[in-house]
Design a protein around this motif. Structure first.
Motif, PDB file in Angstrom:
ATOM      1  N   ILE A   1       0.878  -1.183   0.000  1.00  0.00           N
ATOM      2  CA  ILE A   1       0.000   0.000   0.000  1.00  0.00           C
ATOM      3  C   ILE A   1       0.907   1.222   0.000  1.00  0.00           C
ATOM      4  CG2 ILE A   1      -1.936   1.150   1.108  1.00  0.00           C
ATOM      5  CD1 ILE A   1      -2.539  -1.682   0.097  1.00  0.00           C
ATOM      6  N   THR A   2       1.392   1.571  -1.169  1.00  0.00           N
ATOM      7  CA  THR A   2       2.348   2.675  -1.296  1.00  0.00           C
ATOM      8  C   THR A   2       1.835   3.796  -2.180  1.00  0.00           C
ATOM      9  OG1 THR A   2       3.438   1.387  -3.036  1.00  0.00           O
ATOM     10  CG2 THR A   2       4.382   1.251  -0.820  1.00  0.00           C
ATOM     11  N   SER A   3       0.529   3.793  -2.426  1.00  0.00           N
ATOM     12  CA  SER A   3      -0.080   4.885  -3.203  1.00  0.00           C
ATOM     13  C   SER A   3      -1.541   4.993  -2.818  1.00  0.00           C
ATOM     14  CB  SER A   3       0.046   4.624  -4.707  1.00  0.00           C
ATOM     15  OG  SER A   3      -0.777   3.528  -5.090  1.00  0.00           O
ATOM     16  N   GLU A   4      -2.121   6.129  -3.130  1.00  0.00           N
ATOM     17  CA  GLU A   4      -3.547   6.298  -2.883  1.00  0.00           C
ATOM     18  C   GLU A   4      -4.352   5.317  -3.730  1.00  0.00           C
ATOM     19  OE1 GLU A   4      -4.818  10.348  -3.339  1.00  0.00           O
ATOM     20  OE2 GLU A   4      -3.025  11.144  -2.341  1.00  0.00           O
ATOM     21  N   ASP A   5      -3.894   5.064  -4.947  1.00  0.00           N
ATOM     22  CA  ASP A   5      -4.620   4.160  -5.841  1.00  0.00           C
ATOM     23  C   ASP A   5      -4.710   2.748  -5.284  1.00  0.00           C
ATOM     24  OD1 ASP A   5      -5.121   6.149  -7.662  1.00  0.00           O
ATOM     25  OD2 ASP A   5      -3.425   5.657  -8.974  1.00  0.00           O
ATOM     26  N   ALA A   6      -3.709   2.351  -4.480  1.00  0.00           N
ATOM     27  CA  ALA A   6      -3.725   1.000  -3.917  1.00  0.00           C
ATOM     28  C   ALA A   6      -4.905   0.788  -2.979  1.00  0.00           C
ATOM     29  CB  ALA A   6      -2.420   0.719  -3.187  1.00  0.00           C
ATOM     30  N   LEU A   7      -5.459   1.875  -2.462  1.00  0.00           N
ATOM     31  CA  LEU A   7      -6.587   1.775  -1.537  1.00  0.00           C
ATOM     32  C   LEU A   7      -7.940   1.806  -2.242  1.00  0.00           C
ATOM     33  CD1 LEU A   7      -5.203   4.232   1.142  1.00  0.00           C
ATOM     34  CD2 LEU A   7      -5.692   1.810   1.539  1.00  0.00           C
ATOM     35  N   LYS A   8      -7.970   2.285  -3.458  1.00  0.00           N
ATOM     36  CA  LYS A   8      -9.244   2.468  -4.163  1.00  0.00           C
ATOM     37  C   LYS A   8      -9.962   1.130  -4.358  1.00  0.00           C
ATOM     38  CE  LYS A   8      -8.486   6.888  -4.643  1.00  0.00           C
ATOM     39  NZ  LYS A   8      -9.184   7.843  -3.763  1.00  0.00           N
ATOM     40  N   GLY A   9     -11.150   1.032  -3.794  1.00  0.00           N
ATOM     41  CA  GLY A   9     -11.972  -0.156  -3.959  1.00  0.00           C
ATOM     42  C   GLY A   9     -11.469  -1.388  -3.228  1.00  0.00           C
ATOM     43  N   LEU A  10     -10.454  -1.251  -2.402  1.00  0.00           N
ATOM     44  CA  LEU A  10      -9.859  -2.395  -1.712  1.00  0.00           C
ATOM     45  C   LEU A  10     -10.855  -2.962  -0.700  1.00  0.00           C
ATOM     46  CD1 LEU A  10      -7.033  -3.866  -1.499  1.00  0.00           C
ATOM     47  CD2 LEU A  10      -6.651  -2.451   0.534  1.00  0.00           C
ATOM     48  N   ARG A  11     -11.172  -4.237  -0.848  1.00  0.00           N
ATOM     49  CA  ARG A  11     -12.090  -4.905   0.077  1.00  0.00           C
ATOM     50  C   ARG A  11     -11.270  -5.342   1.295  1.00  0.00           C
ATOM     51  NH1 ARG A  11     -14.569  -9.596  -3.393  1.00  0.00           N
ATOM     52  NH2 ARG A  11     -12.351  -9.738  -3.889  1.00  0.00           N
ATOM     53  N   VAL A  12     -11.218  -4.476   2.274  1.00  0.00           N
ATOM     54  CA  VAL A  12     -10.308  -4.669   3.395  1.00  0.00           C
ATOM     55  C   VAL A  12     -11.075  -4.912   4.689  1.00  0.00           C
ATOM     56  CG1 VAL A  12     -10.102  -2.146   3.642  1.00  0.00           C
ATOM     57  CG2 VAL A  12      -8.393  -3.644   4.709  1.00  0.00           C
ATOM     58  N   ARG A  13     -10.649  -5.912   5.419  1.00  0.00           N
ATOM     59  CA  ARG A  13     -11.247  -6.189   6.724  1.00  0.00           C
ATOM     60  C   ARG A  13     -10.815  -5.121   7.712  1.00  0.00           C
ATOM     61  NH1 ARG A  13      -8.682  -7.548  12.103  1.00  0.00           N
ATOM     62  NH2 ARG A  13     -10.470  -8.221  13.342  1.00  0.00           N
ATOM     63  N   THR A  14     -11.773  -4.595   8.477  1.00  0.00           N
ATOM     64  CA  THR A  14     -11.483  -3.684   9.576  1.00  0.00           C
ATOM     65  C   THR A  14     -12.021  -4.307  10.856  1.00  0.00           C
ATOM     66  OG1 THR A  14     -13.544  -2.457   9.232  1.00  0.00           O
ATOM     67  CG2 THR A  14     -11.569  -1.642   8.108  1.00  0.00           C
ATOM     68  N   TYR A  15     -11.570  -3.793  12.002  1.00  0.00           N
ATOM     69  CA  TYR A  15     -11.984  -4.392  13.262  1.00  0.00           C
ATOM     70  C   TYR A  15     -12.885  -3.490  14.091  1.00  0.00           C
ATOM     71  CZ  TYR A  15      -7.620  -1.905  14.431  1.00  0.00           C
ATOM     72  OH  TYR A  15      -6.625  -0.970  14.544  1.00  0.00           O
ATOM     73  N   ASP A  16     -13.166  -2.281  13.615  1.00  0.00           N
ATOM     74  CA  ASP A  16     -14.065  -1.407  14.366  1.00  0.00           C
ATOM     75  C   ASP A  16     -14.574  -0.297  13.467  1.00  0.00           C
ATOM     76  OD1 ASP A  16     -11.904   0.290  14.101  1.00  0.00           O
ATOM     77  OD2 ASP A  16     -11.870   0.924  16.185  1.00  0.00           O
ATOM     78  N   VAL A  17     -15.457   0.517  14.026  1.00  0.00           N
ATOM     79  CA  VAL A  17     -16.095   1.567  13.249  1.00  0.00           C
ATOM     80  C   VAL A  17     -15.096   2.627  12.801  1.00  0.00           C
ATOM     81  CG1 VAL A  17     -16.760   2.929  15.273  1.00  0.00           C
ATOM     82  CG2 VAL A  17     -18.092   3.133  13.167  1.00  0.00           C
ATOM     83  N   ASN A  18     -14.068   2.907  13.617  1.00  0.00           N
ATOM     84  CA  ASN A  18     -13.082   3.925  13.239  1.00  0.00           C
ATOM     85  C   ASN A  18     -12.334   3.536  11.976  1.00  0.00           C
ATOM     86  OD1 ASN A  18     -13.776   5.464  15.440  1.00  0.00           O
ATOM     87  ND2 ASN A  18     -11.973   4.963  16.643  1.00  0.00           N
ATOM     88  N   GLY A  19     -11.853   2.302  11.953  1.00  0.00           N
ATOM     89  CA  GLY A  19     -11.138   1.838  10.772  1.00  0.00           C
ATOM     90  C   GLY A  19     -12.036   1.783   9.553  1.00  0.00           C
ATOM     91  N   THR A  20     -13.269   1.363   9.773  1.00  0.00           N
ATOM     92  CA  THR A  20     -14.224   1.282   8.663  1.00  0.00           C
ATOM     93  C   THR A  20     -14.453   2.647   8.044  1.00  0.00           C
ATOM     94  OG1 THR A  20     -15.313  -0.606   9.728  1.00  0.00           O
ATOM     95  CG2 THR A  20     -16.558   0.563   8.027  1.00  0.00           C
ATOM     96  N   GLN A  21     -14.703   3.658   8.886  1.00  0.00           N
ATOM     97  CA  GLN A  21     -14.985   4.989   8.373  1.00  0.00           C
ATOM     98  C   GLN A  21     -13.759   5.619   7.724  1.00  0.00           C
ATOM     99  OE1 GLN A  21     -18.172   6.447   8.355  1.00  0.00           O
ATOM    100  NE2 GLN A  21     -17.051   7.680   6.861  1.00  0.00           N
ATOM    101  N   THR A  22     -12.590   5.450   8.350  1.00  0.00           N
ATOM    102  CA  THR A  22     -11.371   6.038   7.796  1.00  0.00           C
ATOM    103  C   THR A  22     -11.063   5.469   6.423  1.00  0.00           C
ATOM    104  OG1 THR A  22     -10.441   6.424   9.994  1.00  0.00           O
ATOM    105  CG2 THR A  22      -8.888   6.345   8.156  1.00  0.00           C
ATOM    106  N   LEU A  23     -11.109   4.158   6.292  1.00  0.00           N
ATOM    107  CA  LEU A  23     -10.771   3.539   5.007  1.00  0.00           C
ATOM    108  C   LEU A  23     -11.852   3.775   3.956  1.00  0.00           C
ATOM    109  CD1 LEU A  23      -9.058   0.320   6.324  1.00  0.00           C
ATOM    110  CD2 LEU A  23      -7.994   2.160   5.027  1.00  0.00           C
ATOM    111  N   LYS A  24     -13.086   3.917   4.394  1.00  0.00           N
ATOM    112  CA  LYS A  24     -14.149   4.301   3.459  1.00  0.00           C
ATOM    113  C   LYS A  24     -13.872   5.697   2.919  1.00  0.00           C
ATOM    114  CE  LYS A  24     -19.166   4.826   3.046  1.00  0.00           C
ATOM    115  NZ  LYS A  24     -20.474   4.751   3.777  1.00  0.00           N
ATOM    116  N   ASN A  25     -13.484   6.616   3.805  1.00  0.00           N
ATOM    117  CA  ASN A  25     -13.141   7.973   3.372  1.00  0.00           C
ATOM    118  C   ASN A  25     -11.945   7.986   2.423  1.00  0.00           C
ATOM    119  OD1 ASN A  25     -15.181   8.914   5.023  1.00  0.00           O
ATOM    120  ND2 ASN A  25     -13.815   9.613   6.668  1.00  0.00           N
ATOM    121  N   ALA A  26     -11.076   6.968   2.558  1.00  0.00           N
ATOM    122  CA  ALA A  26      -9.893   6.875   1.692  1.00  0.00           C
ATOM    123  C   ALA A  26     -10.187   6.186   0.370  1.00  0.00           C
ATOM    124  CB  ALA A  26      -8.785   6.131   2.426  1.00  0.00           C
ATOM    125  N   GLY A  27     -11.441   5.793   0.158  1.00  0.00           N
ATOM    126  CA  GLY A  27     -11.825   5.206  -1.121  1.00  0.00           C
ATOM    127  C   GLY A  27     -11.833   3.698  -1.157  1.00  0.00           C
TER     128      GLY A  27
END
Length: 338
Positions: A159-185
Motif C-alpha cells: 500500500i504505497t499509493s492512494e490508488d492502492a486503496l481504491k476499492g480495496l475490500r479490506v477487513r477492519t476491526y471497528d467503526v473507526n477503521g471502517t470509516q477512515t478507510l471508506k473515506n480513503a476510497g
C-alpha cells in the motif's frame, strides 16, 4: 461445573442450606477467563502471565482457568455483557469492539493518535480513570491493559499509493477503521477475528487491517503476499472482571489481584515490543514482502490522516468533556516525557 460464590449462594438458598461463609469456605474458588484469541497470541500470553502472577500471590485461594480461542463461545463483542452478568468471571477484550456500548472505547483506534508504543502507554494512562468509571457503572472492575501491535494492511500488493486503496475490500476491526478507510476510497468490511479465514479463503476480502502478530495467528501468507507497516492504530485489550465475584473474594486476594496491574502493564508492553521484529521475520520466512513505514511515501500517510480527521471529530462530539479531558491529559503526559 465451575464453582463460584454466586453459584454457591444460589444453590444454598434453594436448598435451605445457607451457612455463614468463612475463610476456608472460600478456598479453591475457580474463575474462568475468556479470550477470543488463542493462548499463543499476545493477548493469550498476557492472560497467562496474569494468571501466574495471581497464583504466585494467593496460592489455591483462587484458581483462574484461561479459556482461549473463544472456547466459551464468546467473542470480544460479547464480553462486556457476559462479564457484567456473571456469565464468565473475567475476560480480556479488544475494546474497539465495544464502541456501541460507549464511544470512549473507540479511543485507542483513532487513526494515528499514538505514533508508537510509548505514546500508546501514555494514552492508556491518560484514559484509564475514565475507562474504569464505565466498567464500575456496569458491575465490573477494570484491571490491566495491553496494546495490539501497530496495525498495518496485509494485501496482495504494498500500500504505497492512494490508488492502492481504491476499492480495496479490506477487513477492519471497528467503526473507526471502517470509516477512515471508506473515506480513503476503500471498500471496508468489519469482520470478527473468528470469521476471517472463511472470508479470505472464499475471496470475500482482498486485504486485512491488523497487526503483524495477527498475521501469524492466521498464517495469513496462505492468502496474502504483502504487509505494509502503517502504525495506523494500536487498539487496546483490557482485562475486566465481574464486580460481584471480585467483591466476594477475601480482601487479601482482592488486594493481590490489584497489585498485579502495574506488573502486567509493564509485561504487556514489553512483549509487544519484542513481538514486532519477530513477527516480521516469521512473515518473511513464509514468503511475505514487508514494506516498512519508512518506505511508504509521506503522501500516503497524509492521505490516510486526512481520511481520519472526521473520525476524530466525531469521537470528540460523542464523548464531549470526557474526550477533551483525556486528549488534554495525553498531551500533558507527552510534554512531560519530552
Amino acid at each position: 461445573m465451575t464453582f463460584t460464590r454466586r453459584a454457591f449462594m444460589r444453590t444454598a438458598t434453594a436448598t435451605g442450606a445457607l451457612v455463614a461463609l468463612t475463610g476456608p469456605a472460600l478456598a479453591n474458588v475457580r474463575w474462568d477467563m475468556s479470550d477470543e484469541y488463542g493462548a499463543t497470541s499476545l493477548s493469550g500470553q498476557a492472560c497467562n502471565f496474569f494468571v501466574e502472577e495471581v497464583s504466585k500471590k494467593v496460592g489455591d485461594k483462587l484458581s483462574i482457568n484461561y479459556q482461549g480461542g473463544g472456547a466459551l463461545g464468546y467473542k470480544s463483542i460479547d464480553h462486556f455483557d457476559a462479564v457484567q452478568d456473571g456469565g464468565v468471571q473475567a475476560a480480556v477484550t479488544l475494546m474497539t469492539q465495544l464502541g456501541g456500548i460507549d464511544p470512549l472505547f473507540n479511543l485507542s483506534s483513532l487513526p494515528f493518535i499514538a505514533s508508537d508504543l510509548d505514546e500508546a502507554y501514555l494514552l492508556w494512562q491518560a484514559a484509564r480513570e475514565e475507562y474504569a468509571k464505565v466498567f464500575e457503572e456496569n458491575n465490573m472492575v477494570l484491571l490491566w491493559a495491553m496494546p495490539n501491535a501497530p496495525s498495518g494492511i496485509h494485501a496482495k500488493m504494498p500500500i504505497t499509493s492512494e490508488d492502492a486503496l481504491k476499492g480495496l475490500r479490506v477487513r477492519t476491526y471497528d467503526v473507526n477503521g471502517t470509516q477512515t478507510l471508506k473515506n480513503a476510497g476503500a471498500a471496508p468490511l468489519q469482520v470478527a477475528w473468528s470469521d476471517l479465514i472463511p472470508q479470505l479463503s472464499t475471496g470475500g476480502l482482498d486485504a486485512v487491517l491488523t497487526s503483524a502478530d495477527g498475521a501469524i495467528q492466521l498464517s495469513i501468507w496462505d492468502y496474502l503476499s504483502d504487509f505494509t507497516e502503517l502504525s495506523y492504530a494500536m487498539g487496546l485489550f483490557m482485562c475486566h472482571v465481574n464486580k460481584d465475584e471480585f467483591d466476594a473474594l477475601p480482601e487479601d486476594v482482592q488486594a493481590a489481584m490489584l497489585e498485579t496491574i502495574e506488573t502486567c502493564d509493564a509485561y504487556n508492553w514489553d512483549i509487544i515490543r519484542a513481538s514486532i521484529d519477530k513477527a516480521y521475520t516469521k512473515m518473511a520466512e513464509n514468503g511475505m514482502n514487508i514494506t516498512r513505514s519508512a518506505d511508504v511515501p509521506q503522501e500516503v500517510f497524509d492521505f490516510l490522516k486526512a481520511a481520519g480527521v472526521q473520525v476524530r471529530e466525531t469521537w470528540l462530539a460523542e464523548t464531549g468533556e470526557r474526550g477533551e479531558r483525556i486528549l488534554a491529559r495525553f498531551e500533558e503526559l507527552k510534554s512531560q516525557q519530552g
